[in-house]
Design a protein around this motif. Structure first.
Motif, PDB file in Angstrom:
ATOM      1  N   LEU A  64      12.194   3.917 -27.227  1.00 23.29           N
ATOM      2  CA  LEU A  64      11.944   4.191 -28.642  1.00 23.29           C
ATOM      3  C   LEU A  64      11.114   3.080 -29.286  1.00 23.29           C
ATOM      4  O   LEU A  64      10.195   3.349 -30.058  1.00 23.29           O
ATOM      5  N   GLU A  78       0.544  -2.354 -36.855  1.00 19.54           N
ATOM      6  CA  GLU A  78       0.555  -3.015 -35.553  1.00 19.54           C
ATOM      7  C   GLU A  78      -0.556  -2.545 -34.626  1.00 19.54           C
ATOM      8  O   GLU A  78      -0.859  -3.191 -33.639  1.00 19.54           O
ATOM      9  N   ALA A 107       3.006   0.474 -39.747  1.00 17.77           N
ATOM     10  CA  ALA A 107       3.454  -0.907 -39.895  1.00 17.77           C
ATOM     11  C   ALA A 107       2.310  -1.893 -39.624  1.00 17.77           C
ATOM     12  O   ALA A 107       2.528  -3.090 -39.595  1.00 17.77           O
ATOM     13  N   LEU A 141      10.116  -5.664 -40.768  1.00 18.47           N
ATOM     14  CA  LEU A 141      10.238  -5.922 -39.327  1.00 18.47           C
ATOM     15  C   LEU A 141       9.278  -5.007 -38.564  1.00 18.47           C
ATOM     16  O   LEU A 141       8.923  -3.938 -39.058  1.00 18.47           O
ATOM     17  N   PRO A 142       8.849  -5.418 -37.370  1.00 19.00           N
ATOM     18  CA  PRO A 142       7.932  -4.561 -36.604  1.00 19.00           C
ATOM     19  C   PRO A 142       8.608  -3.257 -36.166  1.00 19.00           C
ATOM     20  O   PRO A 142       9.802  -3.233 -35.897  1.00 19.00           O
ATOM     21  N   ALA A 143       7.819  -2.200 -36.104  1.00 15.74           N
ATOM     22  CA  ALA A 143       8.358  -0.887 -35.751  1.00 15.74           C
ATOM     23  C   ALA A 143       8.515  -0.737 -34.253  1.00 15.74           C
ATOM     24  O   ALA A 143       9.328   0.038 -33.775  1.00 15.74           O
ATOM     25  N   GLN A 144       7.704  -1.428 -33.490  1.00 17.78           N
ATOM     26  CA  GLN A 144       7.766  -1.263 -32.042  1.00 17.78           C
ATOM     27  C   GLN A 144       7.076  -2.441 -31.381  1.00 17.78           C
ATOM     28  O   GLN A 144       6.397  -3.221 -32.037  1.00 17.78           O
ATOM     29  N   THR A 161       9.291   0.909 -27.651  1.00 18.79           N
ATOM     30  CA  THR A 161       8.302   0.469 -26.660  1.00 18.79           C
ATOM     31  C   THR A 161       8.418  -1.030 -26.359  1.00 18.79           C
ATOM     32  O   THR A 161       7.469  -1.776 -26.472  1.00 18.79           O
ATOM     33  N   VAL A 216      19.341   6.982 -30.602  1.00 18.67           N
ATOM     34  CA  VAL A 216      17.927   7.174 -30.952  1.00 18.67           C
ATOM     35  C   VAL A 216      17.755   7.474 -32.438  1.00 18.67           C
ATOM     36  O   VAL A 216      16.847   6.967 -33.090  1.00 18.67           O
ATOM     37  N   TRP A 217      18.661   8.282 -32.944  1.00 20.90           N
ATOM     38  CA  TRP A 217      18.538   8.654 -34.352  1.00 20.90           C
ATOM     39  C   TRP A 217      18.776   7.425 -35.233  1.00 20.90           C
ATOM     40  O   TRP A 217      18.036   7.178 -36.189  1.00 20.90           O
ATOM     41  N   ILE A 267      15.672  14.553 -31.231  1.00 18.84           N
ATOM     42  CA  ILE A 267      16.052  13.710 -32.360  1.00 18.84           C
ATOM     43  C   ILE A 267      14.810  13.141 -33.040  1.00 18.84           C
ATOM     44  O   ILE A 267      14.722  13.051 -34.258  1.00 18.84           O
ATOM     45  N   VAL A 275      14.015   2.154 -38.285  1.00 16.64           N
ATOM     46  CA  VAL A 275      12.566   1.936 -38.278  1.00 16.64           C
ATOM     47  C   VAL A 275      11.955   2.446 -39.578  1.00 16.64           C
ATOM     48  O   VAL A 275      11.147   1.779 -40.220  1.00 16.64           O
ATOM     49  N   VAL A 276      12.373   3.648 -39.977  1.00 13.01           N
ATOM     50  CA  VAL A 276      11.806   4.242 -41.194  1.00 13.01           C
ATOM     51  C   VAL A 276      12.062   3.322 -42.382  1.00 13.01           C
ATOM     52  O   VAL A 276      11.170   3.037 -43.181  1.00 13.01           O
ATOM     53  N   ALA A 282      10.908  -0.889 -41.196  1.00 13.79           N
ATOM     54  CA  ALA A 282       9.545  -1.155 -40.730  1.00 13.79           C
ATOM     55  C   ALA A 282       8.522  -0.393 -41.553  1.00 13.79           C
ATOM     56  O   ALA A 282       7.552  -0.950 -42.040  1.00 13.79           O
ATOM     57  N   VAL A 283       8.774   0.907 -41.747  1.00 18.20           N
ATOM     58  CA  VAL A 283       7.750   1.715 -42.403  1.00 18.20           C
ATOM     59  C   VAL A 283       7.808   1.563 -43.926  1.00 18.20           C
ATOM     60  O   VAL A 283       6.799   1.321 -44.575  1.00 18.20           O
ATOM     61  N   TRP A 284       9.019   1.669 -44.517  1.00 18.51           N
ATOM     62  CA  TRP A 284       9.102   1.567 -45.968  1.00 18.51           C
ATOM     63  C   TRP A 284       9.016   0.136 -46.461  1.00 18.51           C
ATOM     64  O   TRP A 284       8.190  -0.197 -47.294  1.00 18.51           O
ATOM     65  N   MET A 309      15.662   5.426 -35.211  1.00 22.92           N
ATOM     66  CA  MET A 309      14.615   6.030 -36.037  1.00 22.92           C
ATOM     67  C   MET A 309      14.820   5.698 -37.507  1.00 22.92           C
ATOM     68  O   MET A 309      13.899   5.325 -38.217  1.00 22.92           O
ATOM     69  N   MET A 310      16.070   5.841 -37.949  1.00 19.49           N
ATOM     70  CA  MET A 310      16.358   5.599 -39.361  1.00 19.49           C
ATOM     71  C   MET A 310      16.088   4.139 -39.726  1.00 19.49           C
ATOM     72  O   MET A 310      15.504   3.848 -40.758  1.00 19.49           O
TER      73      MET A 310
END
Lengths: 316, 502
Positions: free
Chosen positions: A261, B244, B242, A162-165, A263, A145-146, B12, A152-153, A156-158, A149-150
């Motif tokens: 995580l 979405e 993002a 790529l899509p986050a979910q 979805t 999971v961790w 986490i 995604v951050v 996807a976010v920065w 998350m990394m």
């Protein structure tokens, strides 16, 4: 070989039967049922009882089990108490996400673990070899999971690459979008599983280097690395195949977590929500299919192993 | 194993959230877009709780009311987010002075999504069937109705006795109008009269609505609404950042800065009827003693819940401020650990050990605050975190618990305190009598006054505790207008929703 196969097949069927009983009973330990969920708060006991009767939950356990397993033997895995959709159709729909996710994860894991594992063995004792080996240990210890998350951050976010979910609603009708949705989840599982695999490859390679036939190859004039590639790597391949069999189970567990995580509408997420909803026919069917899959993979790995490894056949 | 995985996942994720918060900037949200609404727009809305199935007749749960009522299914009357009762399928209505006859004039030209016209007979059939089918949700809410008849476009409900809650009940499930003899598979499909049609349900993922172009009223301003079910707040935040999703409901107000960081979203806090309810099993044992229950209430620092959730307001009685009968009851159980200890001494209770049964999807800060607050006055609280099915079985059905926490989201649900069989285990004939009088009142103000009186008694009896009155926390894209912000966990009317390209 035929006798071995038949024995092994009988074991497989026995395993499935035992699994079906265990799955059935273990779910009955859970308090609560789907009738209560349908009725919800602000319902009367009579309302709940009426729903329970309609769903057949008031039947004794052996009757429920025989109903279920009889259906399975006729090829009917049962259907949802909540929505009425069949386990088979739900599994087929969700498999469109989970199967590609599993294949992609496994591919990523193998693609980076095999070369890097061999490299870290060959370069043992030197800086880069040690770094690779320590890196693999560290990565293998990272919770899935961790890691997700990394990723995604960062991606996807920065970076917004790529899509986050989620998974595109059009599914595989839009293959590019579907692939993009799977890259981060597959990377997450692939990296963690691959790191474990890399350690296996490394130790298998180290073992191969010390084997007589590799040393003989080297003595006959091959370079150490050429001898390793020609005579040692088939042994490494055997170890990898065995471990891959086990990792299929690991990837299914990983998918349960990762689909939550990210979805992703896959089998793992369906399993979690069906357990929560106490939709037991669904959970039973899903677990039986997954267990069957893992058992069959084990069966195939054993057979393959026997076919390609002459030592096992001699031993028999 | 699943629970352990979920726990590990949650911790986490929390670590991830911290990391993320360390990285994000603190920019102000951008100005709300002034661009023109795009009639072809598709709006993606994040929701938390996915319904198990879509059968509005039988399946419980606010996840169904939230999306289906108003948008897909409608009744003769509806309610605004401010909880006002308004005409919907009825053009208007009158109530006879004795409160026994309700007359509705049915709107003309209303069609179901399958193209069939809504007839007065459909209304008669829907209400009568609802009333006579105990398995249908809320059928008991029509108990006072004796007959439903139609004459032309006029539908008349005759009551056996006055019922001040009837109109309100008709705005909910009890009043939904279905097509007589409909063959639609209600568990996966729908056939209503609302501004949206149910288009597609991908179980475990999303539900899609499309605009009903034959709608009798003003058509919806967007072509499509997609409800994405994303239980985890951090995943929802990622999805928003993002690009979405356009709207996040059920959000965590603590993540305000992160979601507003790039100026694409603004966080809105609306009122809600969510009541964080701490139930006391008062049938026997120490909790049967009012002083012990009062001590527990006074040991709890209610402000701490508001701070930890960064939203909501305190609540000291069973009725939230959006509902009739609300009154500030903070004087009944002010935070006072000293007084709590004294009460426990007086009751002769020491080293009390209690169990708190709580469904595992609530924030862990809730049990944490309770454990530490109660520990302060010498009560040891053991937390039993269970999944919702287990909670329903142990607490709701078997009433096998000491303390229980659940968020009750329903508006106007005081009746549970007047029902001795409810899992609250509270039995006070005076309260039951006041509630009955309030129902029988023909004057709204009088009904509310009686409710307030009953609510004060419930609070003074320490029949339970109310940890907080939640807020509707909604992060709305700055190009979105018309998104409701009040009580969205219970009802989400999207008739005004619009999206601009700007």
């Amino acid at each position: 070989m035929i006798r071995y196969t038949l024995t092994r097949l009988a074991l497989l069927l026995l395993g499935l039967l035992v699994a079906s009983v265990l799955i059935f009973l273990s779910l009955r330990v859970l308090p609560g049922d789907v009738a209560q969920l349908i009725a919800g708060v602000n319902s009367t006991p009579a309302q709940i009882e009426a729903i329970r009767e309609r769903l057949g939950l008031d039947q004794p356990l052996p009757v429920q089990y025989l109903d279920w397993i009889g259906g399975v033997l006729r090829g009917d895995l049962g259907s949802s108490l909540l929505t009425g959709s069949t386990v088979a159709s739900e599994l087929a729909e969700k498999a469109e996400v989970t199967v590609p996710l599993g294949i992609l994860s496994l591919t990523i894991a193998v693609l980076f673990s095999v070369p890097l594992g061999v490299l870290s063995a060959v370069r043992r004792g030197r800086g880069d070899g040690t770094a690779l080996s320590v890196g693999a240990q560290a990565l293998a210890a990272v919770p899935v999971v961790w890691a997700g998350m990394m990723l995604v951050v960062v991606f996807a976010v920065w970076l917004g690459w790529l899509p986050a979910q989620g998974f595109p609603r059009a599914g595989w009708q839009d293959p590019a979008a579907a692939m993009r949705a799977l890259i981060l989840p597959a990377l997450t599982i692939g990296i963690v599983e691959g790191a474990m695999l890399m350690r296996i490859v490394r130790s298998a390679t180290l073992q191969a280097v010390g084997q007589d036939h590799v040393r003989t190859g080297a003595a006959k004039g091959l370079t150490r690395n050429a001898a390793l590639v020609r005579h040692g790597l088939p042994d490494v391949g055997l170890s990898v195949i065995t471990v891959l069999g086990l990792q299929v189970a690991g990837i299914i567990v990983g998918a349960v977590v990762i689909e939550q995580l990210f979805t992703l509408p896959g089998i793992g997420r369906m399993l979690v929500s069906d357990v929560g909803a106490r939709d037991l026919p669904m959970v039973q069917g899903e677990l039986l299919v997954l267990t069957g899959f893992v058992l069959i993979v084990g069966f195939v790995v054993d057979l393959v192993h026997r076919v390609i490894d002459p030592r096992q056949r001699e031993a028999a | 194993m699943l629970r352990r995985t979920a726990l590990a996942a949650a911790s986490i994720l929390a670590a991830g959230a911290l990391l993320l918060s360390a990285c994000s900037g603190g920019a102000e949200p951008g100005p709300t877009s002034s661009g023109a609404p795009d009639p072809d727009a598709s709006v993606a809305i994040r929701l938390v709780l996915e319904p198990g199935n879509l059968d509005i007749r039988q399946t419980a749960g606010s996840a169904l009311d939230q999306i289906l009522v108003d948008n897909v299914y409608q009744g003769l009357v509806g309610r605004t987010p401010e909880q006002e009762i308004v005409p919907v399928l009825a053009e208007d209505w009158t109530v006879s002075p004795d409160g026994l006859t309700y007359t509705f004039t049915l709107r003309e030209g209303v069609t179901f999504h399958d193209g069939q016209e809504l007839t007065p007979q459909d209304v008669v059939w829907s209400l009568t069937t609802r009333k006579n089918t105990p398995e249908w949700r809320d059928s008991a809410r029509l108990a006072n109705v004796t007959t439903v008849t139609a004459d032309g476009q006029v539908v008349t409900l005759e009551l056996a006795e006055p019922d001040s809650s009837l109109l309100w009940n008709l705005t909910g499930r009890a009043g939904i109008i279905l097509k007589e003899g409909d063959t639609v598979d209600y568990s996966t499909a729908a056939n209503g009269t609302g501004p949206f049609r149910l288009d597609q349900w991908r179980q475990g993922d999303s539900i899609t609505f499309s605009r009903n172009d034959d709608y009798w009223g003003d058509p919806a301003q967007v072509a499509e609404v997609v409800f994405d079910y994303i239980p985890d707040n951090q995943a929802a935040l990622n999805a928003a950042l993002a690009g979405e999703v356009d709207v996040l409901t059920g959000f965590d107000a603590n993540l305000k800065e992160q979601v507003e960081a790039n100026g694409d979203f603004a966080l809105e806090l609306g009122q809600s009827t969510d009541k964080g309810t701490l139930a006391f099993n008062q049938t026997s044992g120490p909790l049967a003693d009012q002083r012990v229950r009062q001590a527990i209430r006074q040991a709890i620092d209610h402000d701490a819940f508001i701070q930890s959730g960064a939203s909501g307001e305190t609540l000291y009685g069973p009725i939230p401020s959006l509902d009739p009968g609300y009154e500030d009851l903070s004087d009944v159980a002010p935070y006072d650990p000293e007084a709590a200890r004294a009460l426990l001494d007086e009751a002769g209770v020491d080293d009390l050990e209690l169990t708190l049964t709580i469904p595992n999807f609530y924030a862990t800060t809730i049990p944490q605050i309770l454990v530490s607050n109660l520990n302060d006055v010498g009560i040891t609280l053991e937390v039993k975190s269970v999944d919702f099915s287990t909670w329903l079985n142990d607490v709701y059905i078997n009433q096998d618990y000491d303390l229980s926490f659940v968020l009750h989201t329903e508006a106007r649900d005081f009746e549970n305190w007047a029902n001795p069989d409810y899992y609250f285990t509270y039995d006070n004939p005076e309260v039951q009598d006041l509630y009955a009088q309030s129902l029988a009142a023909t004057d709204e103000a009088e009904a509310a006054e009686l409710l307030a009186e009953a609510a004060r008694i419930v609070s003074e009896d320490a029949a339970g505790d109310w940890l907080y009155n939640g807020a509707s926390v909604v992060a709305v894209g700055t190009n979105i207008t018309g998104m409701p912000s009040i009580n969205v966990n219970e009802r989400l009317n999207l008739a005004e929703l619009a999206k601009s390209n700007g």
